[in-house]
Each structure stands twice: as C-alpha cells, then as structure tokens.
Design a protein around this motif. Sequence first.
Motif, PDB file in Angstrom:
ATOM      1  N   GLY A 126       0.699  -1.205   0.024  1.00 49.87           N
ATOM      2  CA  GLY A 126      -0.291   0.041   0.104  1.00 49.87           C
ATOM      3  C   GLY A 126       0.745   1.482  -0.037  1.00 49.87           C
ATOM      4  O   GLY A 126       0.644   2.111  -0.689  1.00 49.87           O
ATOM      5  N   PHE A 127       2.013   1.105   1.067  1.00 52.96           N
ATOM      6  CA  PHE A 127       3.060   2.333   0.907  1.00 52.96           C
ATOM      7  C   PHE A 127       3.576   2.615  -0.423  1.00 52.96           C
ATOM      8  O   PHE A 127       3.611   3.601  -1.006  1.00 52.96           O
ATOM      9  CB  PHE A 127       3.870   2.169   2.069  1.00 52.96           C
ATOM     10  N   LEU A 128       4.078   1.380  -1.059  1.00 58.89           N
ATOM     11  CA  LEU A 128       4.716   1.423  -2.286  1.00 58.89           C
ATOM     12  C   LEU A 128       3.747   2.051  -3.472  1.00 58.89           C
ATOM     13  O   LEU A 128       4.221   2.750  -4.360  1.00 58.89           O
ATOM     14  CB  LEU A 128       5.327   0.174  -2.905  1.00 58.89           C
ATOM     15  N   ALA A 129       2.418   1.455  -3.286  1.00 56.76           N
ATOM     16  CA  ALA A 129       1.542   1.926  -4.515  1.00 56.76           C
ATOM     17  C   ALA A 129       1.338   3.487  -4.510  1.00 56.76           C
ATOM     18  O   ALA A 129       1.259   4.257  -5.499  1.00 56.76           O
ATOM     19  CB  ALA A 129       0.253   1.220  -4.270  1.00 56.76           C
ATOM     20  N   ILE A 130       1.210   3.974  -2.986  1.00 57.30           N
ATOM     21  CA  ILE A 130       0.958   5.552  -3.000  1.00 57.30           C
ATOM     22  C   ILE A 130       2.201   6.334  -3.400  1.00 57.30           C
ATOM     23  O   ILE A 130       2.245   7.112  -4.081  1.00 57.30           O
ATOM     24  CB  ILE A 130       0.425   5.783  -1.603  1.00 57.30           C
ATOM     25  N   ALA A 131       3.598   5.719  -2.864  1.00 60.08           N
ATOM     26  CA  ALA A 131       4.508   6.390  -3.022  1.00 60.08           C
ATOM     27  C   ALA A 131       4.987   6.536  -4.472  1.00 60.08           C
ATOM     28  O   ALA A 131       5.205   7.520  -5.101  1.00 60.08           O
ATOM     29  CB  ALA A 131       5.653   5.847  -2.065  1.00 60.08           C
ATOM     30  N   LEU A 132       4.828   5.364  -5.299  1.00 60.62           N
ATOM     31  CA  LEU A 132       5.239   5.244  -6.629  1.00 60.62           C
ATOM     32  C   LEU A 132       4.299   6.071  -7.630  1.00 60.62           C
ATOM     33  O   LEU A 132       4.499   6.581  -8.356  1.00 60.62           O
ATOM     34  CB  LEU A 132       5.299   3.965  -7.149  1.00 60.62           C
ATOM     35  N   GLY A 133       3.147   6.021  -7.278  1.00 59.28           N
ATOM     36  CA  GLY A 133       1.848   6.637  -7.599  1.00 59.28           C
ATOM     37  C   GLY A 133       2.133   8.064  -7.733  1.00 59.28           C
ATOM     38  O   GLY A 133       1.876   8.808  -8.743  1.00 59.28           O
ATOM     39  N   TYR A 134       2.285   8.628  -6.558  1.00 59.12           N
ATOM     40  CA  TYR A 134       2.593   9.925  -6.351  1.00 59.12           C
ATOM     41  C   TYR A 134       3.776  10.425  -7.112  1.00 59.12           C
ATOM     42  O   TYR A 134       3.636  11.519  -7.595  1.00 59.12           O
ATOM     43  CB  TYR A 134       2.567  10.413  -4.859  1.00 59.12           C
ATOM     44  N   ALA A 135       4.800   9.733  -7.115  1.00 59.09           N
ATOM     45  CA  ALA A 135       6.005   9.944  -8.043  1.00 59.09           C
ATOM     46  C   ALA A 135       5.661  10.349  -9.358  1.00 59.09           C
ATOM     47  O   ALA A 135       5.940  11.122 -10.047  1.00 59.09           O
ATOM     48  CB  ALA A 135       7.077   9.205  -7.654  1.00 59.09           C
ATOM     49  N   ASP A 136       4.940   9.349  -9.804  1.00 61.55           N
ATOM     50  CA  ASP A 136       4.464   9.304 -11.254  1.00 61.55           C
ATOM     51  C   ASP A 136       3.598  10.468 -11.684  1.00 61.55           C
ATOM     52  O   ASP A 136       3.488  11.495 -12.575  1.00 61.55           O
ATOM     53  CB  ASP A 136       3.762   8.008 -11.669  1.00 61.55           C
ATOM     54  N   PHE A 137       2.643  10.914 -10.468  1.00 63.88           N
ATOM     55  CA  PHE A 137       1.540  11.852 -10.807  1.00 63.88           C
ATOM     56  C   PHE A 137       2.488  13.268 -10.772  1.00 63.88           C
ATOM     57  O   PHE A 137       1.991  14.081 -11.685  1.00 63.88           O
ATOM     58  CB  PHE A 137       0.794  12.055  -9.256  1.00 63.88           C
ATOM     59  N   LYS A 138       3.386  13.292  -9.907  1.00 64.95           N
ATOM     60  CA  LYS A 138       4.128  14.631  -9.816  1.00 64.95           C
ATOM     61  C   LYS A 138       5.036  14.801 -11.407  1.00 64.95           C
ATOM     62  O   LYS A 138       4.995  15.860 -11.778  1.00 64.95           O
ATOM     63  CB  LYS A 138       5.247  14.621  -8.854  1.00 64.95           C
ATOM     64  N   SER A 139       5.502  13.825 -11.875  1.00 64.10           N
ATOM     65  CA  SER A 139       6.074  13.816 -13.095  1.00 64.10           C
ATOM     66  C   SER A 139       5.192  14.103 -14.200  1.00 64.10           C
ATOM     67  O   SER A 139       5.248  14.991 -15.129  1.00 64.10           O
ATOM     68  CB  SER A 139       6.591  12.379 -13.373  1.00 64.10           C
ATOM     69  N   HIS A 140       4.049  13.567 -14.073  1.00 63.12           N
ATOM     70  CA  HIS A 140       2.864  13.914 -15.243  1.00 63.12           C
ATOM     71  C   HIS A 140       2.454  15.221 -14.965  1.00 63.12           C
ATOM     72  O   HIS A 140       2.551  16.255 -15.749  1.00 63.12           O
ATOM     73  CB  HIS A 140       1.623  13.091 -14.744  1.00 63.12           C
ATOM     74  N   LYS A 141       2.400  15.762 -13.629  1.00 62.73           N
ATOM     75  CA  LYS A 141       1.839  17.302 -13.531  1.00 62.73           C
ATOM     76  C   LYS A 141       2.855  18.174 -14.134  1.00 62.73           C
ATOM     77  O   LYS A 141       2.524  19.283 -14.596  1.00 62.73           O
ATOM     78  CB  LYS A 141       1.565  17.535 -12.171  1.00 62.73           C
TER      79      LYS A 141
END
Length: 204
Positions: A127-142
């Motif tokens: 769960g932590f990895l999903a949120i952390a990796l997802g947020y990192a990709d989200f920032k890259s997209h944004k």
Amino acid sequence: MQILLPIHILAGTIALLCAAMAVSSEKGKKLHVLSGRTYFWCMVAIFLTAIPMSIITSNIFLFLIAIFSFYLAFAGMRFARNRKGVATTLDWIAVSLMILSGLGMWILAVIYFSNNNSQNIPLLVFGFLAIALGYADFKSHKNKTATGKERLSRHLTNMMGGTIAVITAVLVVNVDIKPVWIWWVLPTALITPVIFWWNAKVLK
C-alpha cells in the motif's frame, strides 16, 4: 478458472524470463526492446487473468495486487515510449487507480489486522509503495518532467517494480514458508536498494 490459471502461470513464467533478458541486455538495443515488449504483454495477460480469478474467488487481496502489479508494467512501458513527458488521459486514469489501490490495501490491512491475519503486513508495505510510486509518477505527469534521465529513471523504477511483483508471486506460490508474509516482502526488501542504486547511476 481452469483455463485462466494455466494462462496466468505461463504468462508469469515468460514475463520473468523476459525481465531477466531486458535487465541483462544493452538498453535501447533490439533485444532489450523486444524482451521489454514481450514482458509488458505478458503482464497484460497476468492482469487479465488475475482480475477475473480474484472476482470468482472473492479475493480482494489478489484484486488489489493485480492492479498494483499491472500499473508498474504499464507505467514502465509508457515512460519508455513517451519521450515528451506529456501525460495522456489514460496515464492519469492509471496513476489514479494505482494510488486508489494503495489506499484500498491500507483499508484491507486494517481489516486483516483486526482478524489476526498476518497478510496485513504485505498489504501495508505494498500500500505504501503503491501510493509512493503513484505519487512520484503523478508529480512527473503534473510537472511534465518525465523527459531525459528522469524518464529513464521512471521507466526503470516501474519496470523493476513489476519484476519484483512477478518474482514475489513465483515465490509465494511455489515455496512453502511460514509466516507467508515473508515471501511477500523479501523480494521488495532485497531488490529495492538495487533500484535506488541504479537510479542514482541513471540520474548522475
């Protein structure tokens, strides 16, 4: 179910072999690209068989892990192909599902903990990895920063993350050890430092 499981296992086996070839081959060359593409489509097959199997067996754990694992392969493929760093609608949907799957894992972890189910441990970790990796990709997209070395870093991180998921599945299914959560967490604990080291080289 009888048809889905053999396909699931075969796809996982091929994905693991292709991941090994992609990691060991020269980046950008024909073998690396071909093995990477084959790996991705095997992950598609794994996802498309895992989802119905999880629904048939009412296995929410497997359902969330399937989303988590497939996202890593999907995002890894997208970062490999998208050299401009501009996210599409599909990218936004995918990263949103990744973060939601992480939140879902945490909720399920609480339920498992209250029922004395030790699988709450891998759920907390993933769960932590999903949120952390997802947020990192989200920032890259944004911020549209997934170009050049950062794009390669995101590609590497996600593809290796997907590979960890496949290795984990193989160990959990084929090696009997107690407590079970050890195999769920051990590959992540061992390979994640390698990803950090590799990223440091890429971003240097």
